[in-house]
Motif scaffolding. Structure first.
Motif, PDB file in Angstrom:
ATOM      1  N   LYS A   1      26.826  10.295   7.344  1.00  0.00           N
ATOM      2  CA  LYS A   1      27.654   9.400   8.155  1.00  0.00           C
ATOM      3  C   LYS A   1      26.955   8.099   8.479  1.00  0.00           C
ATOM      4  CE  LYS A   1      30.119  13.176  10.392  1.00  0.00           C
ATOM      5  NZ  LYS A   1      30.266  13.978  11.586  1.00  0.00           N
ATOM      6  N   ASP A   2      25.680   7.987   8.169  1.00  0.00           N
ATOM      7  CA  ASP A   2      24.913   6.831   8.604  1.00  0.00           C
ATOM      8  C   ASP A   2      24.140   6.243   7.422  1.00  0.00           C
ATOM      9  OD1 ASP A   2      22.915   5.150   9.691  1.00  0.00           O
ATOM     10  OD2 ASP A   2      23.018   6.208  11.597  1.00  0.00           O
TER      11      ASP A   2
ATOM     12  N   TRP B   1      21.835   3.954   7.259  1.00  0.00           N
ATOM     13  CA  TRP B   1      20.391   3.749   7.415  1.00  0.00           C
ATOM     14  C   TRP B   1      19.640   5.068   7.404  1.00  0.00           C
ATOM     15  CZ3 TRP B   1      18.588  -0.822   6.328  1.00  0.00           C
ATOM     16  CH2 TRP B   1      19.465  -1.903   6.395  1.00  0.00           C
ATOM     17  N   LYS B   2      20.285   6.114   7.891  1.00  0.00           N
ATOM     18  CA  LYS B   2      19.643   7.433   7.787  1.00  0.00           C
ATOM     19  C   LYS B   2      19.593   7.878   6.327  1.00  0.00           C
ATOM     20  CE  LYS B   2      20.564   9.225  12.406  1.00  0.00           C
ATOM     21  NZ  LYS B   2      21.368  10.155  13.226  1.00  0.00           N
TER      22      LYS B   2
ATOM     23  N   LEU C   1      19.314   5.830   3.776  1.00  0.00           N
ATOM     24  CA  LEU C   1      18.236   5.049   3.157  1.00  0.00           C
ATOM     25  C   LEU C   1      16.868   5.585   3.573  1.00  0.00           C
ATOM     26  CD1 LEU C   1      19.600   1.411   3.450  1.00  0.00           C
ATOM     27  CD2 LEU C   1      19.248   2.724   1.368  1.00  0.00           C
ATOM     28  N   LEU C   2      16.770   6.000   4.850  1.00  0.00           N
ATOM     29  CA  LEU C   2      15.506   6.588   5.330  1.00  0.00           C
ATOM     30  C   LEU C   2      15.176   7.835   4.513  1.00  0.00           C
ATOM     31  CD1 LEU C   2      13.346   6.471   7.674  1.00  0.00           C
ATOM     32  CD2 LEU C   2      14.784   8.101   8.884  1.00  0.00           C
TER      33      LEU C   2
ATOM     34  N   CYS D   1      14.140   6.837   0.885  1.00  0.00           N
ATOM     35  CA  CYS D   1      12.776   6.271   0.839  1.00  0.00           C
ATOM     36  C   CYS D   1      11.740   7.367   1.067  1.00  0.00           C
ATOM     37  CB  CYS D   1      12.625   5.167   1.888  1.00  0.00           C
ATOM     38  SG  CYS D   1      13.558   3.703   1.495  1.00  0.00           S
ATOM     39  N   PHE D   2      12.052   8.294   1.968  1.00  0.00           N
ATOM     40  CA  PHE D   2      11.115   9.399   2.213  1.00  0.00           C
ATOM     41  C   PHE D   2      10.982  10.271   0.959  1.00  0.00           C
ATOM     42  CE2 PHE D   2      10.135  13.539   4.489  1.00  0.00           C
ATOM     43  CZ  PHE D   2       8.801  13.219   4.667  1.00  0.00           C
TER      44      PHE D   2
ATOM     45  N   LEU E   1      11.254   9.242  -2.115  1.00  0.00           N
ATOM     46  CA  LEU E   1      10.393   8.500  -3.050  1.00  0.00           C
ATOM     47  C   LEU E   1       8.927   8.633  -2.651  1.00  0.00           C
ATOM     48  CD1 LEU E   1      12.425   5.158  -3.456  1.00  0.00           C
ATOM     49  CD2 LEU E   1      12.221   7.002  -5.128  1.00  0.00           C
ATOM     50  N   PHE E   2       8.675   8.578  -1.345  1.00  0.00           N
ATOM     51  CA  PHE E   2       7.287   8.662  -0.866  1.00  0.00           C
ATOM     52  C   PHE E   2       6.693  10.045  -1.178  1.00  0.00           C
ATOM     53  CE2 PHE E   2       3.813   9.270   2.046  1.00  0.00           C
ATOM     54  CZ  PHE E   2       3.195   8.027   2.086  1.00  0.00           C
TER      55      PHE E   2
ATOM     56  N   GLY F   1      21.115  14.617  11.684  1.00  0.00           N
ATOM     57  CA  GLY F   1      22.119  13.819  10.979  1.00  0.00           C
ATOM     58  C   GLY F   1      21.545  13.013   9.831  1.00  0.00           C
ATOM     59  N   VAL F   2      20.335  13.357   9.371  1.00  0.00           N
ATOM     60  CA  VAL F   2      19.747  12.664   8.214  1.00  0.00           C
ATOM     61  C   VAL F   2      20.156  13.445   6.965  1.00  0.00           C
ATOM     62  CG1 VAL F   2      17.611  11.875   7.122  1.00  0.00           C
ATOM     63  CG2 VAL F   2      17.790  11.906   9.611  1.00  0.00           C
TER      64      VAL F   2
END
Lengths: 527, 186
Positions: A183-184, A186-187, A189-190, A193-194, A196-197, A462-463
């Motif tokens: 639903k979010d 930016w979450k 995308l977070l 990115c995590f 990928l890390f 919610g991530v």
């Protein structure tokens, strides 16, 4: 070799290359046995509330790899089983939705709306037949689209896209998945990115494995199967266990179980369902071809479209067979189409595709992506033969579904249900054991449980999980594409912006992130 | 705005930003040998630090936006509940199960053989190979069933034992080369 030679080679590979039983001219191959086993297991698991296809895939993948090993012969039996489960689980989800008013899988929720009222009216068997007819029609249609579109898309990509464009395309796909799942924005995308890390730990081209903290466990990289199964399956188990721990409803009496009753579905009735099935399977196929958008949205959109088309009684939601047909055709059509980006681009669009790419990566000899569909005339492209063999196995699964699916669904209706409270802890131990036997190291089990807790925390915050998993799987190919593109450009720092196509893909990525609110008009919390 | 959703988003933001900054400031500089761009024999190429640096920067950006947004505008209700009591019971159950799985075999072997035969020699022979898995697996399964059912009983314990035994036999009987947990570690 020509196109038809490749198709023929694929068919032969599926049916004869790895024989389990030879009776004169008759050959029963391991891939065919495994696809049948996967299909029936998938229906059984889909029909069990609390379990789903990814659970079986997670459990089976390490076991199958342990049985068949890391040889080219292992590829088709393992992929066949996963494909069988993928197809069976969607079908099986309709059984408890209709007979017990409990969806076996999340995408079968809409099936309860009309399926259970039909069962209460003594038409449970007919509702199961409608669900089967719609599901298998949607699945078959979606597979045909896959067979036609995947090679075409891959050939186009190979012909028109260079290294920077391919890297930009992966960034676009990743942005799309990050934005549309959950639903979010930016979450999402977070999470991506995590992912990928985490994928960069213990990998790289330097002699020292990066980010390995000097540890022997991290130096070869995190075990991919433990990470993916941990975050996807163990995390889900922990969330469900907590729900039962907190909920008093867990101790409620078992739901009413209805007998299947009338099961006849005449030719005229089937014909009346066809327009609903046609619209829904087209919707499901289109949605399935987009990475990250799951079966739940397809089912909801198919149902809504069907409701707008429907005239007469009973109305949608009150036991209309058209409601079941609209839902089941849409959610089943997602599975084949989901493999279009997976096989032609190497970009997994859903959890089932993640496991198929994971199996291919782990066993080796088949790297989903545009290179698979290179029709080389001079020398044989073995990956293309495997791709056509996989298509053949999907046809086998569909034939099995057409011939036995309805019968098997009715059979399951009479089975006693195992309570989720008992089932999930046993599945957790099975998962733990499966992961252990593949690597024979307790460190894999600790990593599995660690990522399970991470999956639990992400879900409860919610991530979304799917962007993490897809980014984790795509990190290696993405980094390689970027490295190669940079070197091919003569170390041009603007290599990603040097061509109009890659510029377009990157602009689209930015537009998707910025226009996320519109894209997520109907949220799809599949993971 | 629900306080729980608001705090949860802030926690996600702080965790994301904190992890990313720690990675950018400490972990990546100390634990990656080549930079974002690496020059090797006069060839300019992408170094090993590129992927972690860009992904950590992305996490920091996403975390910052989530944090600022949760401070400035209404948050959605929390997606789910994180129950510390459940997590404590879960951790205790898993730790007890794994500890029993790891230690039962070696300790019993030491007691029975008086320390003369190391467990490594016995790990693939019955009944030794089953001991740790059966006890640890039963405790883990029973603990989790009891946790979600709220009512432990002997019947559930027996069920957990049978399920664990079936799993052990499922992996052990058909496959000679597979070792049950934790036997491969010895």
């Amino acid at each position: 070799m020509g196109v038809f030679d490749y198709i023929l080679a694929g068919v032969f590979e599926a049916f004869t290359a790895n024989p389990a039983l030879v009776l004169g001219p008759l050959v029963l191959s391991w891939p065919v046995i495994l696809v049948a086993l996967g299909f029936f297991t998938g229906v059984l698991i889909g029909a069990t509330p609390g379990l789903s296809g990814p659970f079986v895939m997670a459990l089976a993948l390490p076991i199958l790899i342990s049985i068949f090993g890391f040889t080219p012969d292992a590829l088709l039996p393992v992929l066949g089983f996963l494909v069988g489960v993928m197809k069976g689980a969607t079908l099986g989800g309709a059984v408890p939705a209709i007979l017990f008013n409990t969806p076996g899988t999340p995408d079968a929720f809409m099936t309860t709306l009309d399926g259970h009222p039909m069962a209460r009216n003594g038409q449970g068997g007919k509702a199961l037949r409608v669900a089967h007819f719609a599901s298998v029609s949607g699945d078959s249609f979606s597979d045909i689209v896959l067979f036609v579109c995947a090679p075409f898309l891959a050939i186009s990509i190979e012909a028109f896209l260079g290294l920077p464009e391919k890297a930009a395309l992966m960034i676009l796909s990743l942005s799309f998945v990050a934005v549309v799942v959950g639903k979010d924005t930016w979450k999402g995308l977070l999470a991506a990115c995590f992912g990928l890390f985490v994928a960069s730990i213990g990998t790289g081209t330097d002699s020292y494995p990066r980010l390995s903290l000097g540890s022997d466990v991290l130096a070869p990289g995190l075990p991919t199967i433990a990470v993916v199964i941990g975050v996807l399956v163990v995390g889900e188990i922990l969330v469900s266990l907590q729900e039962m721990y907190l909920s008093k409803r867990a101790r409620r009496a078992a739901a009413e179980q209805l007998a299947p009753g009338d099961s006849a579905l005449s030719l005229a009735e089937r014909r009346r369902l066809l327009p609903f099935i046609g619209v829904s399977m087209s919707i499901g196929t289109m949605i399935g071809a987009l990475p990250g958008i799951g079966t739940t949205l397809a089912a909801a959109m198919g149902y809504t479209a069907g409701r707008k088309m429907h005239r007469g009684t009973p109305a949608f939601g009150q036991g209309a067979p058209e409601g079941i047909a609209a839902t089941e055709a849409a959610n089943s059509a997602v599975s084949g189409a989901n493999l279009i980006p997976a096989l032609s681009l190497g970009i997994p669009g859903n959890v089932a595709a993640v496991f198929i790419i994971l199996a291919a990566d782990t066993i080796g000899g088949f790297n989903p992506g545009p290179a698979v569909f290179r029709f080389s005339a001079e020398e044989v492209n073995p990956e293309l033969v495997v791709a056509f063999a996989l298509f053949t196995l999907m046809v086998v699964a569909n034939l099995l579904n057409w011939l036995t699916g309805a019968w098997f669904m009715r059979l399951l209706g009479g089975l006693i249900r195992i309570p989720k409270q008992v089932l999930l802890p046993i599945v957790l131990l099975l998962t733990l054991t499966s992961v252990y036997v593949e690597g024979s190291a307790m460190s894999d089990v600790y990593i599995l449980l660690g990522f399970g807790v991470l999956g639990y925390l992400m879900r409860q915050s919610g991530v979304p999980i799917l962007p993490f998993v897809i980014a984790y799987i795509l990190a290696g190919p993405l980094e390689t594409a970027i490295r190669n593109a940079f070197e091919a450009s003569g170390s041009d720092p603007w290599f990603l912006f040097s061509s109009p196509v890659s510029l377009l893909f990157l602009a689209l990525s930015a537009a998707i992130v910025l226009g996320a609110g519109w894209l997520r008009g109907t949220p799809t919390p599949d993971c | 705005m629900t306080p729980r959703g608001h705090l949860r988003n802030l926690a996600v933001a702080l965790t994301g930003c904190g992890f990313a900054l720690l990675a950018l400031a400490v972990w990546i500089p100390l634990d990656v040998d080549t930079g974002v761009i690496d020059v090797w024999r006069r060839n300019v190429r992408i170094g090993d630090a590129m992927l972690p640096v860009f992904s950590a920067a992305g996490m920091a950006l996403a975390g910052a936006v989530i944090g600022v947004r949760s401070l400035l505008r209404d948050a959605e209700p929390a997606a789910g509940r994180i129950d510390p009591r459940f997590l404590a019971w879960l951790a205790a159950t898993l730790a007890a199960g794994l500890a029993l799985m790891l230690l039962t075999g070696p300790i019993l072997a030491w007691i029975v053989t008086g320390g003369e035969t190391p467990y490594r020699v016995l790990r693939a022979t019955a009944p030794w190979k089953y001991l740790g898995f059966a006890l640890g697996g039963t405790v883990m399964t029973f603990g989790l069933i009891a946790l979600s059912q709220h009512r432990p009983s002997w019947r559930l314990a027996a069920l957990a034992f049978v399920a664990t035994l079936v799993i052990a036999l499922l992996y052990d009987l058909p496959f000679d080369n597979l070792l049950l947990p934790p036997n491969g570690d010895f």
